[in-house]
Design an enzyme around this catalytic site. Sequence first.
Site, short mmCIF file in Angstrom:
data_model
loop_
_atom_site.label_atom_id
_atom_site.label_comp_id
_atom_site.label_asym_id
_atom_site.label_seq_id
_atom_site.Cartn_x
_atom_site.Cartn_y
_atom_site.Cartn_z
N GLY A 1 0.84 -1.21 0.00
CA GLY A 1 0.00 0.00 0.00
C GLY A 1 0.87 1.25 0.00
O GLY A 1 2.06 1.18 -0.29
N ASN A 2 0.27 2.38 0.30
CA ASN A 2 1.05 3.61 0.42
C ASN A 2 0.40 4.53 1.46
O ASN A 2 -0.65 4.22 2.00
CB ASN A 2 1.20 4.30 -0.94
CG ASN A 2 -0.14 4.70 -1.53
OD1 ASN A 2 -0.85 5.51 -0.96
ND2 ASN A 2 -0.51 4.11 -2.66
N HIS A 3 1.05 5.66 1.72
CA HIS A 3 0.63 6.52 2.84
C HIS A 3 -0.49 7.50 2.50
O HIS A 3 -0.82 8.36 3.30
CB HIS A 3 1.83 7.34 3.35
CG HIS A 3 2.82 6.50 4.09
ND1 HIS A 3 2.49 5.79 5.20
CD2 HIS A 3 4.13 6.25 3.84
CE1 HIS A 3 3.56 5.14 5.64
NE2 HIS A 3 4.56 5.40 4.83
#
Length: 403
Positions: free
Chosen positions: A212-214
């Site tokens: 995923g990412n932030h």
Amino acid sequence: MSILSGKKILLGITAGIAAYKTASLVRLFIKLGAEVKVVMTPASKDFITPLTLSTLSKNPVHSTFYDKEDENELWNNHVDLGLWADYMVIAPATANTMSKMANGTCDNLLLATYLSSKCPVYFAPAMDLDMYIHPSTKETLNKLQSFGNTIIPATSGELASGLIGEGRMAEPEDIVSFIENDVLSKLPLKGKKVLLTAGPTYEAIDPVRFIGNHSSGKMGFAIAKAAANLGAEVFLISGPSHQQINHSFVKRIDVVSADEMYNAAHNYFKEVDIAILSAAVADYKPKNVASQKIKKKDASLDIQLEPTKDILASLGKIKENQFLVGFALETNNELQNAKSKLERKNLDAIVLNSLQDKGAGFATDTNKITIIDKDLNEKAFELKSKVEVAKDIMNEIVNKINA
Ligand code: CTP
């Protein structure tokens, strides 16, 4: 959610018997989430008390420029009041006050506030039937409308005099609906549909793990709200995000992966007028998703990745009349990279934010953007809250599609 939610409404009350109904009017506005301040003509206080109205509006009520009895009383600044308001509503509007409004007389606080206000003004006439049909009243009503004020027509019924006819102030519920409908009909994106992607995507590795990412989704959700507040019907396709949105014009479609986001975006794209792709879509996904949880082993673990489909570029290929907007989050060569993305993906505009700028990018409440259009004109904005940035983006888009 009402279009009046969060709006600042200045209610001007004049001396007609219908003034007693303004207590309900204030309550209705407050219930819709509007902020209300009240100004009264001195004579209207004979019909309803300022105490009632200040209690209901939770704001001080003013009827004079200053209180002669109180040496510490501050000057009630009509200019400030007029500038504070998003909408001014004069209800009831007596023949006397309307005539003064039409002639620029300002011998009380309400009239001075009206004269210095810059916002849309609504007025709800209330008087006896013969006064209402008098040629001078008709002339006044026409004049007030020719100045850009909006009349909320009086209705027919039993009047305070006992006579039956036209001249009753519209009921508070009808005044509120009238203003809501009028505001809606004048919104710049009324009748337009907007597609938005927001948040991160999660690409499954196995049943419990993902890449995923932030991205928080804050920027996309703020844009969804800004577009809805301009009257658009919004399809908000969101990756996993804790953001909430409660707006009757926004339909939220939750997705998890880049593939799901791709399918959802293509489902809606054909029917929209504007598409804004702000999601931080994973560029790669695991080539094979393990059907069982991957067990820990001593040796290192290799996960083979393959590219996801570029949603924005795919929409750029099939776009007809849609206004397509992409985002570019860059760390270096920002303008050059953003411009090349704009051209490569066949966009109408791109919103650039640089991670070099303090306060810009993921998970912050602020952002600093530059909008580049398809003629490669650049417009840089100051560091602002994401809510304000969202408004800037939507205003730019409205200007471009109307140009
Ligand atoms: N985007 C998308 N689908 C993807 C990847 C990106 O729709 N699979 C969209 C983003 O929502 C954003 C824009 O493309 O509006 C820019 O994304 P970015 O990842 O910065 O662009 P890339 O073309 O992938 O370039 P790079 O990662 O090399 O900077």
